[in-house]
Design an enzyme around this catalytic site. Structure first.
Site: not given
Length: 293
Positions: A83, A110, A112-113, A115, A238
């Site tokens: 990402e 990803d 940090i999904d 954030t 995601d």
């Protein structure tokens, strides 16, 4: 954390080879998650991407660099889609995916999904790592550092949380279901559309949750905490890992038109399978699938 062999003592051990794709994904997720958690509340810079709903910190970027370095150390010829190394917006994400989706092996990350949750200190964020082989997801790992919960799926081998097999929930009807959704970062068209979707779905279900991390929402469907999830305008990073978790736990994932999942899907429905058609029908009848945009 001994992520490779924690098991339920009443069943056969789930063992991951230390040199496998899955072991590398687990190692990357665990190391990145521990580092992310150590930085909680101490990020130095906050940037806005698409909108004020779409945030990024130097921790996101640092975690992606960490994961990329670890993966490419083991598999230097593999492609990587992350990402934070992709341009901003749906068009940039689609272009980046197009550039690499024909790769034999493609890691989809990803760092940090969730954030926004992370920035506010809300412990609902995760690391999501998937591996596709010729366009098909074969490994999916989601790690929740706050709860030290590690969700792992291998194509054809089931899905596990700390070695314990996961199964989707048993609800047969939408009215008995706990459903989750999210708020699209695009606020002019997609956000109102999803709010209309909530208005259509809410009277038909037991309740709706918005967790703020699509990856965690998918993991919760896989492990039976949620009956289903839908959201518009998501990206490959995601969805990829969570999609495999759900499929390997006995659930179903499609786009909001009911077509099978593929890496380019952006509008998604993911359920225990039993309520899938009913949820799809509610969204379709309300004209909130987003497929005609």
């Amino acid at each position: 954390m001994n992520a490779l062999n924690q098991t339920n003592p009443n069943q056969e051990p789930y063992i991951v080879s230390s040199k496998s794709f899955t072991a590398v994904a687990i190692n990357c997720a665990a190391k990145a998650g521990e580092w992310i958690k150590s930085k909680l509340g101490s990020y130095e810079k906050l940037d806005i991407k698409v909108s004020t709903h779409d945030l990024v910190t130097e921790v996101d970027k640092g975690a992606e660099k960490l994961i990329r370095r670890l993966i490419l150390t083991h598999f230097p010829d593999h492609a990587f889609l992350g990402e934070e190394s992709t341009g901003i917006g749906a068009a940039a994400a689609a272009s980046a995916l197009h550039d690499v989706e024909e790769s034999e092996y493609l890691w989809i990350v990803d760092p940090i999904d969730g954030t926004t949750n992370y920035v506010h200190g809300l412990p609902l964020y995760s690391v999501s790592i998937a591996l596709a082989h010729k366009g098909e997801i074969i490994v999916g790992v989601i790690y929740d550092p706050s709860r030290d919960e590690l969700y792992v799926a291998e194509k054809g081998k089931g899905a596990y949380v700390h070695g314990v097999p996961m199964k989707v929930s048993k609800e047969q009807k939408l009215e008995d279901s706990l459903i989750a959704t999210g708020f699209p970062t695009e606020q002019t068209v997609l956000l109102p559309l999803n709010l209309a979707g909530i208005q259509a779905v809410a009277p038909r279900v037991r309740n709706i949750r918005t967790i703020g991390s699509a990856a965690l929402s998918l993991a919760y469907v896989a492990t039976g905490r949620l009956s289903g999830f839908w959201e518009l305008n998501l990206n490959a990073w995601d969805l990829a890992a969570g999609m495999l978790l759900i499929q390997e736990s006995g659930g179903r994932v499609t786009d909001t038109a009911g077509n099978p999942y593929h890496l380019g899907v952006r509008n998604v429905i993911a359920t225990n399978g039993h309520i899938h058609d009913e949820l799809h029908t509610v969204l379709e009848q309300a004209n909130v699938t987003g497929m005609d945009l």
